[in-house]
Motif scaffolding. Structure first.
Motif, PDB file in Angstrom:
ATOM      1  N   PRO A  24      15.733  58.037  -5.652  1.00  0.00           N
ATOM      2  CA  PRO A  24      15.815  58.759  -4.566  1.00  0.00           C
ATOM      3  C   PRO A  24      17.099  58.735  -3.774  1.00  0.00           C
ATOM      4  O   PRO A  24      17.644  57.898  -3.634  1.00  0.00           O
ATOM      5  CB  PRO A  24      14.682  58.316  -3.596  1.00  0.00           C
ATOM      6  N   ALA A  25      17.620  60.101  -3.548  1.00  0.00           N
ATOM      7  CA  ALA A  25      18.701  60.263  -2.704  1.00  0.00           C
ATOM      8  C   ALA A  25      18.755  59.614  -1.463  1.00  0.00           C
ATOM      9  O   ALA A  25      17.746  59.727  -0.712  1.00  0.00           O
ATOM     10  CB  ALA A  25      19.178  61.650  -2.826  1.00  0.00           C
ATOM     11  N   ARG A  26      19.879  59.023  -1.205  1.00  0.00           N
ATOM     12  CA  ARG A  26      19.933  58.430   0.243  1.00  0.00           C
ATOM     13  C   ARG A  26      19.781  59.620   1.321  1.00  0.00           C
ATOM     14  O   ARG A  26      20.571  60.511   1.470  1.00  0.00           O
ATOM     15  CB  ARG A  26      20.987  57.563   0.608  1.00  0.00           C
ATOM     16  N   SER A  27      18.952  59.453   2.259  1.00  0.00           N
ATOM     17  CA  SER A  27      18.927  60.499   3.364  1.00  0.00           C
ATOM     18  C   SER A  27      19.620  60.244   4.686  1.00  0.00           C
ATOM     19  O   SER A  27      20.140  59.177   4.723  1.00  0.00           O
ATOM     20  CB  SER A  27      17.426  60.791   3.666  1.00  0.00           C
ATOM     21  N   VAL A  42      24.559  52.537  10.694  1.00  0.00           N
ATOM     22  CA  VAL A  42      24.426  53.928  10.580  1.00  0.00           C
ATOM     23  C   VAL A  42      26.194  54.283  10.635  1.00  0.00           C
ATOM     24  O   VAL A  42      27.007  53.691  11.420  1.00  0.00           O
ATOM     25  CB  VAL A  42      23.945  54.499  11.777  1.00  0.00           C
ATOM     26  N   VAL A  43      26.361  55.073   9.610  1.00  0.00           N
ATOM     27  CA  VAL A  43      27.722  55.518   9.115  1.00  0.00           C
ATOM     28  C   VAL A  43      27.555  56.830   9.714  1.00  0.00           C
ATOM     29  O   VAL A  43      26.746  57.760   9.115  1.00  0.00           O
ATOM     30  CB  VAL A  43      28.211  55.272   7.641  1.00  0.00           C
ATOM     31  N   LEU A  44      28.819  57.241  10.514  1.00  0.00           N
ATOM     32  CA  LEU A  44      28.916  58.359  11.058  1.00  0.00           C
ATOM     33  C   LEU A  44      30.188  58.871  10.130  1.00  0.00           C
ATOM     34  O   LEU A  44      31.335  58.259  10.195  1.00  0.00           O
ATOM     35  CB  LEU A  44      29.355  58.774  12.650  1.00  0.00           C
ATOM     36  N   ILE A  45      30.075  60.317   9.747  1.00  0.00           N
ATOM     37  CA  ILE A  45      31.381  60.968   8.927  1.00  0.00           C
ATOM     38  C   ILE A  45      31.507  62.263   9.201  1.00  0.00           C
ATOM     39  O   ILE A  45      30.126  62.986   9.376  1.00  0.00           O
ATOM     40  CB  ILE A  45      31.356  60.458   7.403  1.00  0.00           C
ATOM     41  N   LYS A  92      27.692  64.220   9.327  1.00  0.00           N
ATOM     42  CA  LYS A  92      26.687  63.489   8.613  1.00  0.00           C
ATOM     43  C   LYS A  92      26.382  62.264   9.496  1.00  0.00           C
ATOM     44  O   LYS A  92      27.291  61.208   9.958  1.00  0.00           O
ATOM     45  CB  LYS A  92      27.027  63.264   7.301  1.00  0.00           C
ATOM     46  N   ALA A  93      25.091  61.783   9.266  1.00  0.00           N
ATOM     47  CA  ALA A  93      24.823  60.230   9.768  1.00  0.00           C
ATOM     48  C   ALA A  93      24.001  59.622   8.631  1.00  0.00           C
ATOM     49  O   ALA A  93      22.797  60.089   8.517  1.00  0.00           O
ATOM     50  CB  ALA A  93      24.262  60.176  11.126  1.00  0.00           C
ATOM     51  N   VAL A  94      24.218  58.594   8.128  1.00  0.00           N
ATOM     52  CA  VAL A  94      23.544  57.945   6.982  1.00  0.00           C
ATOM     53  C   VAL A  94      23.264  56.516   7.265  1.00  0.00           C
ATOM     54  O   VAL A  94      24.235  55.890   7.765  1.00  0.00           O
ATOM     55  CB  VAL A  94      24.713  58.148   5.571  1.00  0.00           C
ATOM     56  N   VAL A 127      30.841  48.109   6.962  1.00  0.00           N
ATOM     57  CA  VAL A 127      29.385  48.648   7.766  1.00  0.00           C
ATOM     58  C   VAL A 127      28.925  47.279   8.573  1.00  0.00           C
ATOM     59  O   VAL A 127      28.486  46.497   7.898  1.00  0.00           O
ATOM     60  CB  VAL A 127      28.439  49.381   6.907  1.00  0.00           C
ATOM     61  N   ARG A 128      28.801  47.511   9.704  1.00  0.00           N
ATOM     62  CA  ARG A 128      28.159  46.437  10.769  1.00  0.00           C
ATOM     63  C   ARG A 128      26.656  46.774  10.949  1.00  0.00           C
ATOM     64  O   ARG A 128      26.424  47.918  11.369  1.00  0.00           O
ATOM     65  CB  ARG A 128      28.945  46.102  11.824  1.00  0.00           C
ATOM     66  N   SER A 129      25.684  45.632  10.787  1.00  0.00           N
ATOM     67  CA  SER A 129      24.460  45.949  11.062  1.00  0.00           C
ATOM     68  C   SER A 129      24.018  45.965  12.520  1.00  0.00           C
ATOM     69  O   SER A 129      24.625  45.689  13.321  1.00  0.00           O
ATOM     70  CB  SER A 129      23.599  44.846  10.477  1.00  0.00           C
ATOM     71  N   GLY A 130      23.243  47.087  12.786  1.00  0.00           N
ATOM     72  CA  GLY A 130      22.712  47.310  14.116  1.00  0.00           C
ATOM     73  C   GLY A 130      23.598  48.211  14.844  1.00  0.00           C
ATOM     74  O   GLY A 130      23.498  48.246  16.080  1.00  0.00           O
ATOM     75  N   HIS A 131      24.690  48.626  14.352  1.00  0.00           N
ATOM     76  CA  HIS A 131      25.837  49.434  14.968  1.00  0.00           C
ATOM     77  C   HIS A 131      25.971  50.783  14.353  1.00  0.00           C
ATOM     78  O   HIS A 131      25.662  50.991  13.213  1.00  0.00           O
ATOM     79  CB  HIS A 131      27.222  48.682  14.847  1.00  0.00           C
ATOM     80  N   ILE A 132      26.654  51.731  15.108  1.00  0.00           N
ATOM     81  CA  ILE A 132      26.766  52.942  14.660  1.00  0.00           C
ATOM     82  C   ILE A 132      28.326  53.126  14.141  1.00  0.00           C
ATOM     83  O   ILE A 132      29.412  52.550  15.130  1.00  0.00           O
ATOM     84  CB  ILE A 132      26.650  54.123  15.571  1.00  0.00           C
ATOM     85  N   ASN A 133      28.707  53.096  12.961  1.00  0.00           N
ATOM     86  CA  ASN A 133      30.252  52.804  12.471  1.00  0.00           C
ATOM     87  C   ASN A 133      30.636  54.243  11.999  1.00  0.00           C
ATOM     88  O   ASN A 133      30.337  54.884  10.951  1.00  0.00           O
ATOM     89  CB  ASN A 133      30.074  51.931  11.273  1.00  0.00           C
ATOM     90  N   TYR A 134      31.741  54.628  12.780  1.00  0.00           N
ATOM     91  CA  TYR A 134      32.522  55.639  12.465  1.00  0.00           C
ATOM     92  C   TYR A 134      33.420  55.745  11.595  1.00  0.00           C
ATOM     93  O   TYR A 134      34.380  54.816  11.634  1.00  0.00           O
ATOM     94  CB  TYR A 134      33.081  56.299  13.724  1.00  0.00           C
ATOM     95  N   ILE A 135      33.314  56.457  10.432  1.00  0.00           N
ATOM     96  CA  ILE A 135      34.515  56.119   9.518  1.00  0.00           C
ATOM     97  C   ILE A 135      35.354  57.443   9.128  1.00  0.00           C
ATOM     98  O   ILE A 135      36.178  57.357   7.993  1.00  0.00           O
ATOM     99  CB  ILE A 135      33.944  55.773   8.011  1.00  0.00           C
ATOM    100  N   GLY A 136      35.308  58.376  10.042  1.00  0.00           N
ATOM    101  CA  GLY A 136      36.396  59.648  10.175  1.00  0.00           C
ATOM    102  C   GLY A 136      36.156  60.679   9.512  1.00  0.00           C
ATOM    103  O   GLY A 136      34.787  60.964   9.219  1.00  0.00           O
ATOM    104  N   ASP A 137      37.025  61.604   9.770  1.00  0.00           N
ATOM    105  CA  ASP A 137      36.780  63.010   9.188  1.00  0.00           C
ATOM    106  C   ASP A 137      37.699  63.418   8.079  1.00  0.00           C
ATOM    107  O   ASP A 137      38.859  62.707   7.720  1.00  0.00           O
ATOM    108  CB  ASP A 137      37.268  64.074  10.163  1.00  0.00           C
TER     109      ASP A 137
END
Length: 210
Positions: A24-27, A42-45, A92-94, A127-137
């Motif tokens: 299954p693809a990661r949603s 969560v990764v924000l990109i 995107k948020a993954v 990626v840190r657990s329990g956090h929202i991690n922003y990795i850029g545009d």
């Protein structure tokens, strides 16, 4: 005899489909994510492109350093979340397991053409657990050194320009992902100062851009 051959082909096809395992693809992250009780983060990109450039998707491939699991993060510009006078953007948020990751590959599709990096590279982030991690545009760029529009001529330069756009895009992230608490987002921008090489064709905005 012809009917028997057709039936045999259909039975073989069905058996083949039954034997193939589809992973299954990661949603995108769902409302079940909680900052308090998860080992995931969560990764924000965002993926962006100049408004006048026409292509379908930008993607980067990441790998979890410990588990070796690879994941593609992609943005399609068929329906961008934001279009202004100069740029179009997809947000995107993954949800991903915590840990150390590397960016190690990318693809840009323009119609039937696929563009990829020149060679092997790794760009680390965490990626840190329990956090929202922003990795850029990640802005995909197709340019032609002759000054001609890449829509009509093969591009001579294809690369990603990476930047921190979170302050300007925070409202758009919040509007799209209302169930996420974006009040304390971690800056998890990848480290371009270490193992990145010229083969990656990924550049921090304003530094060594072709």
């Amino acid at each position: 005899m012809k009917i028997i051959k057709v039936l045999s082909f259909l039975i073989f096809t069905l058996l083949l489909c039954a034997c193939v395992k589809h992973m299954p693809a990661r949603s995108s992250v769902t409302e079940r994510f909680s900052n308090d009780d998860t080992s995931d983060g969560v990764v924000l990109i965002s993926f962006s492109a100049p408004k006048n450039l026409w292509f379908y998707t930008c993607s980067i491939e990441i790998i979890n350093v410990d588990t070796k699991v690879r994941t593609w993060l992609s943005g399609s510009f068929l329906q961008p979340d934001l279009t202004d006078d100069s740029v179009k953007v997809v947000y995107k948020a993954v949800e991903l397991p915590e840990g150390d990751y590397h960016i190690l590959n990318w693809q840009i599709y323009r119609g039937q053409s696929k563009f990829v990096p020149l060679g092997i590279f790794t760009i680390p982030f965490t990626v840190r657990s329990g956090h929202i991690n922003y990795i850029g545009d990640y802005m995909g760029l197709l340019k032609n050194k002759a000054g001609k529009t890449p829509v009509f001529m093969p591009p001579t330069d294809v690369y990603f320009e990476v930047s921190d756009r979170f302050n300007s895009d925070a409202d758009m992230f919040e509007s799209k992902f209302k169930h996420l608490d974006l009040s304390n987002v971690l800056n998890a921008m990848p480290d371009f100062s270490g193992s990145n090489t010229k083969y990656s064709l990924m550049y921090l905005k304003g530094i060594n851009i072709p």
